[in-house]
Write a protein that holds these residues in place. Structure first.
Motif, PDB file in Angstrom:
ATOM      1  N   ILE A 331       0.836  -1.202   0.000  1.00 19.54           N
ATOM      2  CA  ILE A 331       0.000   0.000   0.000  1.00 19.54           C
ATOM      3  C   ILE A 331       0.866   1.245   0.000  1.00 19.54           C
ATOM      4  O   ILE A 331       0.657   2.187  -0.773  1.00 19.54           O
ATOM      5  CB  ILE A 331      -0.935  -0.016   1.222  1.00 19.54           C
ATOM      6  N   ILE A 332       1.848   1.232   0.849  1.00 19.78           N
ATOM      7  CA  ILE A 332       2.686   2.430   0.948  1.00 19.78           C
ATOM      8  C   ILE A 332       3.407   2.684  -0.363  1.00 19.78           C
ATOM      9  O   ILE A 332       3.457   3.814  -0.868  1.00 19.78           O
ATOM     10  CB  ILE A 332       3.685   2.283   2.112  1.00 19.78           C
ATOM     11  N   ILE A 333       3.937   1.591  -0.922  1.00 16.23           N
ATOM     12  CA  ILE A 333       4.684   1.766  -2.170  1.00 16.23           C
ATOM     13  C   ILE A 333       3.787   2.324  -3.251  1.00 16.23           C
ATOM     14  O   ILE A 333       4.090   3.329  -3.900  1.00 16.23           O
ATOM     15  CB  ILE A 333       5.285   0.413  -2.612  1.00 16.23           C
ATOM     16  N   PHE A 334       2.660   1.671  -3.443  1.00 18.19           N
ATOM     17  CA  PHE A 334       1.801   2.089  -4.549  1.00 18.19           C
ATOM     18  C   PHE A 334       1.167   3.442  -4.310  1.00 18.19           C
ATOM     19  O   PHE A 334       0.970   4.221  -5.249  1.00 18.19           O
ATOM     20  CB  PHE A 334       0.725   1.035  -4.798  1.00 18.19           C
ATOM     21  N   ALA A 335       0.852   3.735  -3.048  1.00 21.29           N
ATOM     22  CA  ALA A 335       0.265   5.048  -2.776  1.00 21.29           C
ATOM     23  C   ALA A 335       1.241   6.152  -3.144  1.00 21.29           C
ATOM     24  O   ALA A 335       0.869   7.167  -3.750  1.00 21.29           O
ATOM     25  CB  ALA A 335      -0.130   5.142  -1.311  1.00 21.29           C
ATOM     26  N   TYR A 340       2.664  10.576  -6.817  1.00 22.56           N
ATOM     27  CA  TYR A 340       3.578  11.334  -7.657  1.00 22.56           C
ATOM     28  C   TYR A 340       3.201  11.247  -9.121  1.00 22.56           C
ATOM     29  O   TYR A 340       3.445  12.153  -9.906  1.00 22.56           O
ATOM     30  CB  TYR A 340       5.022  10.871  -7.422  1.00 22.56           C
ATOM     31  N   ALA A 341       2.585  10.142  -9.486  1.00 25.66           N
ATOM     32  CA  ALA A 341       2.164  10.028 -10.881  1.00 25.66           C
ATOM     33  C   ALA A 341       1.016  10.982 -11.180  1.00 25.66           C
ATOM     34  O   ALA A 341       0.939  11.571 -12.255  1.00 25.66           O
ATOM     35  CB  ALA A 341       1.754   8.587 -11.171  1.00 25.66           C
ATOM     36  N   THR A 351      -4.711  13.959  -3.319  1.00 20.62           N
ATOM     37  CA  THR A 351      -4.175  15.180  -2.743  1.00 20.62           C
ATOM     38  C   THR A 351      -2.958  14.936  -1.877  1.00 20.62           C
ATOM     39  O   THR A 351      -2.135  15.809  -1.702  1.00 20.62           O
ATOM     40  CB  THR A 351      -5.248  15.855  -1.880  1.00 20.62           C
ATOM     41  N   SER A 352      -2.851  13.806  -1.301  1.00 20.92           N
ATOM     42  CA  SER A 352      -1.676  13.513  -0.469  1.00 20.92           C
ATOM     43  C   SER A 352      -1.466  12.003  -0.477  1.00 20.92           C
ATOM     44  O   SER A 352      -2.316  11.253  -0.953  1.00 20.92           O
ATOM     45  CB  SER A 352      -1.892  14.005   0.956  1.00 20.92           C
ATOM     46  N   PHE A 357      -3.724   6.282  -0.004  1.00 27.73           N
ATOM     47  CA  PHE A 357      -3.850   4.973   0.652  1.00 27.73           C
ATOM     48  C   PHE A 357      -5.219   4.358   0.348  1.00 27.73           C
ATOM     49  O   PHE A 357      -5.333   3.174   0.042  1.00 27.73           O
ATOM     50  CB  PHE A 357      -3.712   5.103   2.175  1.00 27.73           C
ATOM     51  N   TRP A 358      -6.218   5.208   0.442  1.00 25.29           N
ATOM     52  CA  TRP A 358      -7.578   4.718   0.254  1.00 25.29           C
ATOM     53  C   TRP A 358      -7.713   4.102  -1.139  1.00 25.29           C
ATOM     54  O   TRP A 358      -8.262   3.015  -1.307  1.00 25.29           O
ATOM     55  CB  TRP A 358      -8.560   5.858   0.464  1.00 25.29           C
TER      56      TRP A 358
END
Lengths: 637, 225
Positions: A331-335, A340-341, A351-352, A357-358
């Motif tokens: 989750i952290i990696i993909f979020a 950034y993408a 927005t952040s 994460f959601w």
């Protein structure tokens, strides 16, 4: 000694020639093979199936039925074969044990049948080799548990004289024991259901007044719901108190999960009673009502399946933990990547990173609500990678959990003991036992002076006596160890003995009470050193033969040469003390007896050595006395 | 410079291989198994008659010995580890690895790291059925670790230490370092006639033949088979 290694004994003995030039003492005489005959084939007829093997093969294990003279009972004169009326299939693995030294447990065999065969042929199950041992132990445990379960099921009749408290506890734990218990069981179940339904219905909007919006039923029929709630909580409270009273260990009961659930279920009501109409805390009070939903967990007392589910989750804690951890990482990696993408695109919902994460969670679990979607091309690429990897990460640990559940369910909630640790410990213990077996056998035979008797006497009775205790192989092995002792001019002692002797460094020589000892000979030979041996009290001296003197706190036991009967020497020397160190190089007298060290021995061994004592119940006991608690530990293993 | 380039190339090739393996899905361990081929050594002795000629054993004795040997070592050769394990069983109380190593080297005449049945049985016949001269030769060969024809004090110390190691720790009286050296000193006092610090085969054999004890003890295993 292992069968295969026995074949190497001639090589080892021949190699002992290498010690001869460096030894300064004369060597003991080798045991002779009195009944040396050509190795012959013997036929074992097991229920019609004929097995043939060399006689020597069977002689490798003299404490079993086939290796000892016990098999003569089964000798059939007419057909000149040994007939056993047993199962030929199991016999195959038993005979293979003699041939290869390894006992295997065939999987198709029933465990209790196999045990019986082993017991009949005098083989202890502990020597099953490692490849089959775990399987054997598993089956054995299953079998015993099944037997225990059967026993419990048959325990329908109430043991008499149970106190009221015990009766109540039994009724609570096992509702089928009496009708009252059953009634109680169903009543509580009913009320749990009522309570849960009440909680649910409370929030349903029921019927609107014409001039008001929909209000939930709870607010409309406050009185009714309050009465229901009170009734349920009263029942639960009474039940909890009764269980608390009946519990055999109240402290343990209060710590158990079910009682905590009970408490949490009824506490909100009481808290609500206490705090009335206080506007500030009523908000908090409302949230407390959430805990009322815990009443549904009370159903787990009524449902086996729920308990199993809970137990499964507990036992799969590591898999669940792994799942959670890997999901969090992903989750952290993909979020981060998605954030950034999507940073570039306008009016992006990302927005952040925490906001992403959601999105990541929803995508990885393949929910896909669609409230946040990537708009840039890079975002879409990474989004698809995210959903694919989500499927993988979740799919991997789930089958483990599922199989766990099914296994536990089928075993009916039997506790899965920490098998790995137990097997490891048991395995180490077995290795220790088998290694200690040969060395303790040597020490025991030393202690009983059997080495000397074997080598030196030719009298028939003693020979036959000794045949019972040591085989030719063992005696040859002991002779080899004896030669080593002579070569190095040191002696083997028991480890406990050694440690204690090391502690008792202060020696006193007790006055000599022995009649025929060192007065006979002086110190001869330049190569023998004077030795004062430290010695230890004999603890379990109850089984030793004669106690003319007190054996406690023997501080010196000496080697002596004497012209006595060897066996008597071995007995009486336990009691004799002298203050003169004898010489080993007693060429004058023909007998050389090594020092007999009285050490605490497990009773079974001494009783075996004592010819008057009844034979031990288990013919395998002698080389393996260490199944009990007083294990004679040999070091360097 | 070229070595660096070669290394670079090698790494590149390994990397592409790795990627290829990743794509095709073979695991590393599978590949390694394919590359390794099991090489089992199987050795069997020459025929029985020849062994009968070479040794002092009769036919039945050779049969018995070989059956036991083959049972324990199906491949027909003993390597050093097996030897050590066997000795560990016979001397469970102590550490038999050093002594087993010396013994192995003494048995292994052709120094190929494994003992065949012929080597073992030839030595066995010397030890059990040979003349005193042969037995003493064998013992000398055992003590002479580097096989240079001379036993030095260090070699003897090593040998004796390994023999004492067979006893293990639980012995009485407690083993002191000095005891082993004392033993070496006694040995050299007895054997080293010309006091030059080494014992040669002639000194050794002379002294042993003069010593009644040793002569007697050389005979005790004669009926071992």
């Amino acid at each position: 000694m292992a069968a295969g290694v026995a074949a190497w004994l001639p090589f080892a003995r021949a190699a002992a020639i290498g010690w001869m030039p460096v030894a300064n003492l004369p060597m003991p005489v080798a045991p002779t093979n009195k009944n040396k005959r050509q190795d012959e084939l013997i036929i074992l007829n097991v229920s019609g199936r004929r097995f043939q093997t060399w006689r020597n093969t069977l002689d490798r294990y003299p404490d079993t039925l086939l290796g000892s003279s016990e098999k003569e009972f089964f000798f059939n004169e007419e057909t000149r074969e040994y007939f056993f009326d047993r199962d030929p299939d199991s016999f195959r693995s038993i005979l293979n044990f003699y041939r290869t030294g390894k006992l295997h447990y065939p999987r198709y065999e029933c465990i209790s049948a196999y045990d019986e065969e082993l017991a009949f042929f005098g083989i202890i199950p502990e020597i099953i080799s490692d490849c089959c041992y775990e399987e054997y132990k598993d089956r054995k445990r299953e079998n015993t548990e099944r037997l225990m379960d059967d026993l419990e099921d048959n325990k329908d009749n109430k043991p008499p004289n149970m106190t009221c408290r015990e009766t109540m506890w039994r009724a609570f734990e096992n509702p089928h024991t009496s009708t009252m218990a059953l009634v109680f069981y169903y009543v509580t179940g009913f009320f749990i259901a009522i309570s849960v339904i009440t909680n649910v219905v409370e929030t349903v909007p029921c019927g609107s007044m014409p001039n008001q919006r929909d209000i939930p039923c709870g607010e409309r029929y406050t009185e009714a719901f309050f009465c229901m709630d009170t009734a349920c909580v009263m029942i639960f409270t009474v039940e909890y108190l009764m269980r608390l009273f009946a519990a055999p260990s109240r402290y343990r009961f209060m710590r158990s999960v079910m009682s905590i659930i009970d408490v949490v279920a009824i506490l909100p009501y009481y808290i609500g009673l206490v705090m009335t109409n206080n506007e500030d805390v009523s908000g908090a009070f409302v949230t407390l009502r959430v805990f009322r939903v815990f009443r549904i967990f009370k159903f787990s007392r009524h449902s086996q399946g729920l308990r199993i589910l809970g137990y499964t989750l507990k036992s799969c804690a590591s898999e669940l933990g792994f799942l959670l951890f890997s999901l969090t990482m992903a989750i952290i990696i993909f979020a981060t990547v998605m954030f950034y993408a999507e940073k570039g695109s306008s009016s992006s919902k990302f927005t952040s990173i925490p906001a992403s994460f959601w999105y990541t969670i929803v995508t990885m679990t393949t929910l896909g609500y669609g409230d946040m979607v990537p708009k840039t091309i890079a975002g879409k690429i990474f989004g698809s990678i995210c959903s694919l990897s989500g499927v993988l990460v979740i799919a991997l640990p789930v089958p483990v959990i599922v199989s766990n559940f099914s296994r536990i369910y089928h075993q009916n909630q039997r506790a899965d003991k920490r098998r790995a640790q137990k097997v490891q410990k048991a395995r180490l213990a077995r290795m220790r036992i088998s290694k200690a077996g040969s060395s303790t056998a040597f020490l025991h035979s030393k202690r009983n002076g059997l080495n000397q008797s074997l080598e030196l006497t030719g009298s028939l009775e003693e020979d036959q006596q000794l045949k019972k205790t040591t085989s030719l192989l063992e005696s040859q092995h002991h002779h080899l160890l004896h030669c080593l002792e002579k070569t190095t001019n040191h002696e083997f002692v028991d480890e406990r003995l050694y440690e204690q002797g090391y502690l008792q460094t202060a020696l006193q020589n007790f006055p000599s009470q022995s009649p025929s000892l060192s007065s006979e000979e002086g110190v001869t030979g330049t190569c023998c050193s004077r030795r004062t041996k430290k010695n230890i009290q004999a603890l379990n001296a109850t089984h030793t033969h004669s106690h003319t003197h007190n054996l406690q706190e023997l501080s010196a036991l000496h080697i002596h040469c004497g012209e006595q009967q060897p066996l008597n020497t071995s007995r009486s020397s336990l009691n004799l003390m002298s203050d003169e160190s004898g010489s080993l190089n007693c060429k004058s007298s023909g007998l050389v007896t090594t020092a007999i060290i009285s050490i605490p021995t497990p009773p079974s061994n001494n009783s075996r050595a004592n010819p008057d004592a009844p034979p031990p119940p288990n013919p395998d006991a002698p080389p393996r006395p260490n199944t009990g608690s007083d294990v004679v530990k040999i070091s360097a293993l | 410079m070229s070595s660096r380039r070669r290394r670079c190339k090698r790494q590149l090739i390994k990397f592409t291989q790795h990627i290829a393996r990743l794509i095709t899905g073979t695991l590393n361990s599978d590949n390694e198994d394919e590359e390794q081929e099991s090489t089992t050594v199987r050795c069997h002795p020459e025929n029985l008659e020849q062994l009968q000629l070479q040794t002092h054993f009769c036919r039945q004795e050779l049969q018995l010995l070989y059956r036991g040997f083959k049972n324990e070592c199906p491949s027909g050769v003993v390597n050093e580890d097996t030897f050590k394990n066997i000795y560990a069983v016979f001397f469970p109380l102590g550490d038999s690895s050093k002594y087993a190593q010396f013994l192995f080297n003494a048995f292994d005449k052709d120094k190929n790291g494994s003992l065949s049945f012929e080597e073992l049985v030839c030595d066995l016949s010397v030890l059990l059925r040979g003349t005193t001269e042969e037995k003493l030769n064998w013992a000398f060969n055992l003590y002479d670790i580097n096989k240079d024809g001379k036993i030095t004090k260090e070699e003897m110390l090593d040998i004796l230490k390994s023999i004492y190691d067979l006893m293990g720790k639980s012995i009485h009286p407690r083993l002191k370092e000095e005891a082993v050296r004392q033993h070496v000193r006694i040995f050299f006092q007895k054997m080293d006639i010309n006091q030059d610090g080494v014992v040669t085969i002639d000194e050794f054999s002379d002294c042993c033949q003069k010593d009644e004890n040793i002569m007697q003890s050389l005979k005790i295993f004669d009926n071992a088979v």
